[in-house]
Design a protein around this motif. Structure first.
Motif, PDB file in Angstrom:
ATOM      1  N   LEU A 227       0.501   9.801  -5.133  1.00 16.54           N
ATOM      2  CA  LEU A 227       1.050  11.063  -4.852  1.00 16.54           C
ATOM      3  C   LEU A 227       1.920  11.523  -6.008  1.00 16.54           C
ATOM      4  CD1 LEU A 227       2.338  10.503  -1.196  1.00 16.54           C
ATOM      5  CD2 LEU A 227       0.459  12.292  -2.032  1.00 16.54           C
ATOM      6  N   CYS A 228       2.277  10.883  -6.802  1.00 12.60           N
ATOM      7  CA  CYS A 228       3.222  11.257  -8.162  1.00 12.60           C
ATOM      8  C   CYS A 228       2.176  11.657  -9.239  1.00 12.60           C
ATOM      9  CB  CYS A 228       3.843  10.091  -8.652  1.00 12.60           C
ATOM     10  SG  CYS A 228       5.333   9.689  -7.499  1.00 12.60           S
TER      11      CYS A 228
ATOM     12  N   GLN B  94      -2.315  19.841  -3.967  1.00 14.93           N
ATOM     13  CA  GLN B  94      -2.851  18.791  -4.158  1.00 14.93           C
ATOM     14  C   GLN B  94      -2.180  17.445  -3.419  1.00 14.93           C
ATOM     15  OE1 GLN B  94      -3.020  18.532  -8.596  1.00 14.93           O
ATOM     16  NE2 GLN B  94      -5.003  19.345  -8.675  1.00 14.93           N
ATOM     17  N   VAL B  95      -0.644  17.654  -3.678  1.00 13.00           N
ATOM     18  CA  VAL B  95      -0.054  16.569  -2.989  1.00 13.00           C
ATOM     19  C   VAL B  95      -0.100  16.498  -1.760  1.00 13.00           C
ATOM     20  CG1 VAL B  95       2.314  15.635  -2.576  1.00 13.00           C
ATOM     21  CG2 VAL B  95       1.638  16.626  -5.030  1.00 13.00           C
ATOM     22  N   LEU B  96      -0.044  17.621  -0.842  1.00  8.84           N
ATOM     23  CA  LEU B  96      -0.194  17.781   0.529  1.00  8.84           C
ATOM     24  C   LEU B  96      -1.838  17.262   1.016  1.00  8.84           C
ATOM     25  CD1 LEU B  96       1.421  21.271   1.441  1.00  8.84           C
ATOM     26  CD2 LEU B  96       2.183  18.806   1.800  1.00  8.84           C
ATOM     27  N   MET B  97      -2.708  17.686   0.033  1.00 10.82           N
ATOM     28  CA  MET B  97      -4.080  17.249   0.425  1.00 10.82           C
ATOM     29  C   MET B  97      -4.443  15.729   0.224  1.00 10.82           C
ATOM     30  SD  MET B  97      -7.721  18.533  -0.993  1.00 10.82           S
ATOM     31  CE  MET B  97      -7.598  17.809  -2.573  1.00 10.82           C
ATOM     32  N   ILE B  98      -3.642  15.262  -0.546  1.00 14.15           N
ATOM     33  CA  ILE B  98      -3.791  13.856  -0.713  1.00 14.15           C
ATOM     34  C   ILE B  98      -2.877  13.066   0.327  1.00 14.15           C
ATOM     35  CG2 ILE B  98      -2.918  11.725  -2.026  1.00 14.15           C
ATOM     36  CD1 ILE B  98      -3.478  13.494  -4.661  1.00 14.15           C
ATOM     37  N   ARG B  99      -1.956  13.542   0.678  1.00 12.23           N
ATOM     38  CA  ARG B  99      -1.143  13.015   1.755  1.00 12.23           C
ATOM     39  C   ARG B  99      -1.579  13.176   3.033  1.00 12.23           C
ATOM     40  NH1 ARG B  99       0.474  11.339   5.832  1.00 12.23           N
ATOM     41  NH2 ARG B  99       2.692  10.941   6.714  1.00 12.23           N
ATOM     42  N   TYR B 100      -2.033  14.213   3.416  1.00 11.32           N
ATOM     43  CA  TYR B 100      -2.370  14.616   4.938  1.00 11.32           C
ATOM     44  C   TYR B 100      -3.847  14.431   5.157  1.00 11.32           C
ATOM     45  CZ  TYR B 100       2.233  16.190   5.756  1.00 11.32           C
ATOM     46  OH  TYR B 100       3.669  15.923   5.968  1.00 11.32           O
ATOM     47  N   ILE B 101      -4.736  14.903   4.170  1.00 12.77           N
ATOM     48  CA  ILE B 101      -6.057  14.544   4.524  1.00 12.77           C
ATOM     49  C   ILE B 101      -6.573  13.244   4.222  1.00 12.77           C
ATOM     50  CG2 ILE B 101      -8.467  15.564   3.737  1.00 12.77           C
ATOM     51  CD1 ILE B 101      -7.123  18.327   3.558  1.00 12.77           C
ATOM     52  N   PHE B 102      -6.206  12.759   3.046  1.00  7.26           N
ATOM     53  CA  PHE B 102      -6.942  11.581   2.401  1.00  7.26           C
ATOM     54  C   PHE B 102      -6.177  10.328   3.180  1.00  7.26           C
ATOM     55  CE2 PHE B 102      -8.106  13.810  -1.587  1.00  7.26           C
ATOM     56  CZ  PHE B 102      -9.254  14.081  -1.239  1.00  7.26           C
TER      57      PHE B 102
ATOM     58  N   PHE C 235       0.944  -1.212  -0.030  1.00  8.59           N
ATOM     59  CA  PHE C 235      -0.036   0.006   0.059  1.00  8.59           C
ATOM     60  C   PHE C 235       0.785   1.238   0.161  1.00  8.59           C
ATOM     61  CE2 PHE C 235      -3.120  -2.952   1.706  1.00  8.59           C
ATOM     62  CZ  PHE C 235      -4.158  -2.563   0.739  1.00  8.59           C
ATOM     63  N   LYS C 236       2.242   1.024   0.627  1.00 13.04           N
ATOM     64  CA  LYS C 236       2.814   2.144   0.611  1.00 13.04           C
ATOM     65  C   LYS C 236       3.263   2.642  -0.864  1.00 13.04           C
ATOM     66  CE  LYS C 236       4.861   1.868   5.274  1.00 13.04           C
ATOM     67  NZ  LYS C 236       6.258   1.683   6.021  1.00 13.04           N
ATOM     68  N   VAL C 237       3.607   1.533  -1.590  1.00 18.03           N
ATOM     69  CA  VAL C 237       3.846   1.877  -3.061  1.00 18.03           C
ATOM     70  C   VAL C 237       2.856   2.425  -3.868  1.00 18.03           C
ATOM     71  CG1 VAL C 237       4.520   0.578  -4.977  1.00 18.03           C
ATOM     72  CG2 VAL C 237       5.768  -0.105  -3.123  1.00 18.03           C
ATOM     73  N   LEU C 238       1.614   1.691  -3.769  1.00 18.67           N
ATOM     74  CA  LEU C 238       0.398   2.245  -4.371  1.00 18.67           C
ATOM     75  C   LEU C 238       0.244   3.685  -3.936  1.00 18.67           C
ATOM     76  CD1 LEU C 238      -1.775  -0.860  -4.220  1.00 18.67           C
ATOM     77  CD2 LEU C 238      -0.549   0.088  -6.289  1.00 18.67           C
ATOM     78  N   LEU C 239       0.367   3.968  -2.817  1.00 19.41           N
ATOM     79  CA  LEU C 239      -0.017   5.470  -2.076  1.00 19.41           C
ATOM     80  C   LEU C 239       1.007   6.399  -2.849  1.00 19.41           C
ATOM     81  CD1 LEU C 239      -1.311   4.755   1.288  1.00 19.41           C
ATOM     82  CD2 LEU C 239      -2.706   5.293  -0.415  1.00 19.41           C
TER      83      LEU C 239
END
Length: 94
Positions: free
Chosen positions: A28-29, A57-65, A20-24
């Motif tokens: 993020l890319c 967008q990157v920050l929103m994906i990482r920290y919110i989602f 899941f780390k790889v998929l996430l």
């Protein structure tokens, strides 16, 4: 979840699985790849504000989602484990 539980005490470590780390990381890319494609295809209409939008967008994906999903799902998993073992949690201060 990994850990060790004895009759008196124990510890549980909750972390995201490597797959899941790889998929996430791939998820993020996507904004970065989109920005690179936009720069290569449409250089006349490029606006510097798009860089800020990409970073947000990157920050929103990482920290919110991802962050909120991990927080709620890990809490749910720990509560289920607690119910199965019929124990009470004591948070470690470390």
């Amino acid at each position: 979840m990994t850990g060790k539980i004895n009759s008196e005490n124990g510890y549980v470590k909750v972390e995201i699985h490597k797959v899941f780390k790889v998929l996430l990381s791939i998820l993020l890319c996507f904004p970065v790849i989109g920005m690179i494609v936009l720069i290569l295809i449409d250089t006349k209409e490029f606006s510097p504000i798009l860089i800020v939008v990409m970073l947000l967008q990157v920050l929103m994906i990482r920290y919110i989602f991802i962050g909120l999903a991990f927080k709620f799902l890990s809490k749910d998993s720990l509560n289920r484990l607690r119910d199965v073992l019929d124990i009470e949690w004591i948070k470690n201060q470390a």
